[in-house]
Motif scaffolding. Structure first.
Motif, PDB file in Angstrom:
ATOM      1  N   UNK A   4       0.835  -1.203   0.000  1.00  0.00           N
ATOM      2  CA  UNK A   4       0.000   0.000   0.000  1.00  0.00           C
ATOM      3  C   UNK A   4       0.870   1.254   0.000  1.00  0.00           C
ATOM      4  N   UNK A   5       1.937   1.240   0.794  1.00  0.00           N
ATOM      5  CA  UNK A   5       2.855   2.377   0.839  1.00  0.00           C
ATOM      6  C   UNK A   5       3.523   2.584  -0.518  1.00  0.00           C
ATOM      7  N   UNK A   6       3.806   1.476  -1.220  1.00  0.00           N
ATOM      8  CA  UNK A   6       4.461   1.546  -2.531  1.00  0.00           C
ATOM      9  C   UNK A   6       3.490   1.878  -3.660  1.00  0.00           C
ATOM     10  N   UNK A   7       2.211   2.100  -3.310  1.00  0.00           N
ATOM     11  CA  UNK A   7       1.222   2.443  -4.324  1.00  0.00           C
ATOM     12  C   UNK A   7       0.689   1.248  -5.090  1.00  0.00           C
ATOM     13  N   UNK A   8       0.828   0.046  -4.516  1.00  0.00           N
ATOM     14  CA  UNK A   8       0.334  -1.173  -5.153  1.00  0.00           C
ATOM     15  C   UNK A   8      -0.933  -1.648  -4.457  1.00  0.00           C
ATOM     16  N   UNK A   9      -1.734  -2.490  -5.109  1.00  0.00           N
ATOM     17  CA  UNK A   9      -2.883  -3.105  -4.426  1.00  0.00           C
ATOM     18  C   UNK A   9      -2.396  -3.949  -3.252  1.00  0.00           C
ATOM     19  N   UNK A  10      -3.191  -4.005  -2.191  1.00  0.00           N
ATOM     20  CA  UNK A  10      -2.806  -4.802  -1.027  1.00  0.00           C
ATOM     21  C   UNK A  10      -2.678  -6.279  -1.379  1.00  0.00           C
ATOM     22  N   UNK A  11      -3.465  -6.718  -2.340  1.00  0.00           N
ATOM     23  CA  UNK A  11      -3.431  -8.124  -2.745  1.00  0.00           C
ATOM     24  C   UNK A  11      -2.373  -8.308  -3.820  1.00  0.00           C
ATOM     25  N   UNK A  12      -1.365  -9.122  -3.520  1.00  0.00           N
ATOM     26  CA  UNK A  12      -0.330  -9.410  -4.493  1.00  0.00           C
ATOM     27  C   UNK A  12      -0.797 -10.430  -5.518  1.00  0.00           C
ATOM     28  N   UNK A  13      -0.060 -10.544  -6.601  1.00  0.00           N
ATOM     29  CA  UNK A  13      -0.434 -11.449  -7.685  1.00  0.00           C
ATOM     30  C   UNK A  13       0.723 -12.389  -8.014  1.00  0.00           C
ATOM     31  N   UNK A  14       0.391 -13.674  -8.126  1.00  0.00           N
ATOM     32  CA  UNK A  14       1.326 -14.664  -8.666  1.00  0.00           C
ATOM     33  C   UNK A  14       0.636 -15.305  -9.856  1.00  0.00           C
ATOM     34  N   UNK A  15       1.329 -15.298 -10.992  1.00  0.00           N
ATOM     35  CA  UNK A  15       0.735 -15.876 -12.199  1.00  0.00           C
ATOM     36  C   UNK A  15       1.560 -17.086 -12.635  1.00  0.00           C
ATOM     37  N   UNK A  16       0.885 -18.207 -12.793  1.00  0.00           N
ATOM     38  CA  UNK A  16       1.511 -19.450 -13.235  1.00  0.00           C
ATOM     39  C   UNK A  16       0.940 -19.808 -14.605  1.00  0.00           C
TER      40      UNK A  16
END
Length: 692
Positions: A428-440
């Motif tokens: 959130x501090x870095x300006x990203x969504x709180x939910x991270x994404x991993x794509x396989x």
């Protein structure tokens, strides 16, 4: 010595039982994870059906502990489906643990040895979810209740005498739970009048762990409870008053637990609609496919592949013989007929080879479907919010490779969770969504399968890796100054290298990525890393479609034949066409506007026992090979051309042979050694770097 256990199953039925249980448990696990995210009612219906199948199969072979766990999970799912309770993460944890426990208990059928797993605590937690609303209902949700049809027939004397609802449970480790319940039922019959009971004593099955009874005539409730609990292997007893008000509430809609029989019917109808989808005839088509399918033992497929490999070798030999005869007797009609037959035979062998290889291919779905559980557990453990996206699960790969790629893929997912994704507040501090994404993702192209594990986390800090590598003595400061970004990133694959500040259950020991590159290299694959600081990382794995039969370039080195897999070759050229330079004592050439280091295989594979071997310099060639971002030129005496070969692994007695991964028998009976391009490049480029 471990205690032996026997089930009601024949030896030749074990494989069928295990495979069926595996399918149901995998379906349940995938369903639970999907339901936690989406919460759709039909998902619960699918999960319920899967666990019910496991319970039924376990009951058929009298695996009582499996029945107990499956029944407890089934009751929770039934309560969720009926709207009695709502799912929460802790409940999902217990359902997933039930799946893990059932997998462990399944192993008892294979080994015949009692496992040390304890299921008591798990069953109690599962039962605890059902007891949440007990005070509101006035009766335990664990006790099976009479249906509306039962009540119509019973004519219960609610106004005349007190009625009691009694539940009795056998101990989880009971050797004969049905027998214990039968004794308890007989005790109840001797203490009062039985008005209703499920199951009836004469219909008790080996897997039954509980009976419910409505009876009258009890004088001392506490004494009855104490006597029942004193009986051998009786774990739990509940006795509650059964009143007219409870009967009315049960069927007026106030107690949703009594709607389960109706819900079961609705589930079947809803499931049929869900299976039909939006395409008419889909079920019929699926049934037709199922009728044409047959299960085959994997060992038989392996033997069949070996036989096809022998056919491929003999086809090459036959083609060579036909070529010799055609050169000698060009006008002979019999030789021409032989040529036609060889051509047809070659086509048939190619088709047979293709079909057998396709039979060995399996969709990556069975590997990918393990990853949502892994991601969820790690996210809960690390306090991170993560969304896993999976694409290309239908991509097919040789079954042997699917087994080999399992560990590297798990390590990459763990690496993305531990090193890649930030905590929600940090994102959130870095300006990203709180939910991270991993794509396989998985894709197939030109006889290869490409797996990608990507995250939108913090990325790889090249500066930090360099400082850590110097501090650990992996490289010197001067060597680090000469390395480009990609070379520094490749240091993360070094043994025991880790940038984690402390050792945790997920990271910090420096073995994960080392295992990835080592394992992938063993079967001729490659790993490439792309990363941008603050944006994320992408690990790209390139895998051969199969390990059994591969296309190679046959080369000659000091009078011996070697096979270089075509998957690693970029191009080839004659030595006399290029100018070889020496940079700090190391040979190289200018190739495509870059410096290409050279490895003379005539020296690498030199053996004094061969003596002096005459070399035709005019035919010497350079084969440019690549593995990941690493490239080099291999100098050989002669190129013989491309040929499809059957890979034969070295015996474990021979151990690891540097630069070689196996051997093959050619059509004329000669043996050609297979060059291990990944390990050869790794060893050579390390030496080349230090020699400069």
């Amino acid at each position: 010595m471990s205690e032996k256990i026997r089930f009601h199953i024949e030896a030749d039925e074990v494989d069928i039982f295990v495979e069926s249980v595996n399918e149901s448990l995998q379906m349940m696990e995938a369903g639970v994870l999907a339901w936690e995210q989406e919460g759709r009612p039909e998902q619960i219906a699918d999960i319920f059906r899967a666990i019910h199948s496991v319970k039924g199969m376990a009951g058929m072979i009298a695996h009582d502990r499996m029945v107990v766990v499956a029944h407890a999970a089934e009751e929770v799912l039934a309560a969720i489906r009926a709207g009695e309770i709502e799912g929460v993460p802790a409940m999902v944890d217990d359902l997933l643990q039930a799946i893990d426990s059932l997998r462990q208990l399944r192993e008892e059928v294979i080994t015949g040895v009692v496992s040390d797993i304890k299921i008591g605590g798990l069953v109690e937690r599962l039962e605890g979810w059902l007891l949440v609303n007990d005070e509101e209902k006035g009766v335990s949700a664990l006790i099976e209740m009479p249906t509306e049809a039962d009540l119509d027939k019973l004519n219960l004397p609610v106004d005349e005498v007190p009625l009691w609802l009694v539940g009795v449970w056998a101990a989880e480790n009971s050797l004969a739970p049905a027998a214990r319940l039968y004794q308890a039922g007989r005790e109840l019959a001797g203490r009062g009048t039985i008005w209703w009971q499920r199951p009836l004593l004469e219909k008790l099955a080996p897997g039954d762990m509980q009976i419910s009874t409505i009876l009258s005539g009890i004088d001392d409730v506490e004494q009855l409870e104490a006597e029942l609990l004193s009986m051998t292997e009786i774990a739990k007893v509940t006795i509650q008053r059964w009143t007219r008000e409870q009967v009315a509430v049960a069927w007026s809609g106030g107690d949703k637990s009594q709607e389960r029989p109706k819900t079961n019917v609705e589930h079947k109808e809803a499931q049929a609609t869900y299976s039909n989808g939006t395409v008419n005839g889909q079920i019929i088509e699926a049934a037709a496919v199922a009728d044409k399918s047959v299960r085959i033992n994997i060992d038989r497929l392996d033997r069949l592949m070996n036989l096809v490999g022998e056919l491929v070798t003999n086809r090459t030999r036959l083609m060579q013989i036909e070529e010799v005869l055609d050169g000698r007797y060009q006008r002979d009609e019999t030789v021409r007929s032989l040529g036609d037959m060889v051509t047809q035979f070659s086509n048939v062998v190619s088709l047979l080879q293709d079909e057998v290889m396709r039979a060995r291919l399996l969709p990556l779905e069975q590997l990918f479907q393990k990853m949502p559980r892994l991601v969820r557990d790690l996210a809960r453990q690390m306090g991170k919010e993560v969304e896993l996206e999976i694409e290309g699960a239908a991509t097919e790969l040789d079954r042997s490779l699917i087994e080999l790629i399992n560990d590297p893929l798990i390590h990459l997912i763990r690496n993305a969770m531990g090193h890649g994704l930030e905590l929600p507040d940090e994102r959130e501090v870095a300006g990203k969504p709180r939910v991270g994404m991993i794509r396989l993702t998985a894709t197939a192209a030109e006889g290869k399968v490409i797996l990608t594990v990507e995250d939108d986390g913090r990325g790889i800090d090249v500066k930090r890796i360099g400082e850590k590598a110097v501090a650990e003595g992996i490289v010197s400061e001067n060597e680090l100054a000469e390395m480009n970004k990609q070379a520094i990133i490749d240091l993360i694959f070094m043994t025991n290298f880790s940038t984690a500040g402390e050792v945790t259950a997920v990271s910090g020991r420096g073995v994960g990525l080392d295992v990835v590159r080592t394992n992938v290299a063993q079967f001729g694959g490659a790993v490439v890393v792309e990363s941008e600081l603050g944006v994320g990382s992408r690990f790209i794995l390139t895998l051969p479609l199969t390990l059994a039969i591969v296309q190679t370039m046959l080369v000659e080195i000091r009078g011996c034949l070697y096979a270089v897999p075509m998957a690693g070759i970029i191009e080839s050229m004659y030595v006399n066409e290029v100018k070889i330079n020496t940079i700090k004592g190391a040979p190289s050439i200018n190739w495509r506007e870059q410096v290409l280091p050279l490895l003379d295989l005539r020296e690498f594979f030199a053996d004094e026992r061969q003596g002096e071997v005459e070399i035709d310099v005019s035919r010497a060639a350079i084969i440019t090979v690549q593995w990941g971002h690493k490239r080099a030129g291999l100098i050989v005496d002669r190129i013989h051309g491309q040929q499809e070969i059957v890979v034969k692994a070295f015996s474990p007695i021979m151990g690891h042979i540097p630069g070689l991964s196996g051997a093959t028998i050619l059509g004329d009976g000669q043996i050609a050694l297979i060059i291990d391009v990944p390990n050869l490049l790794n060893a050579f480029l390390r030496t080349y770097k230090h020699s400069r």
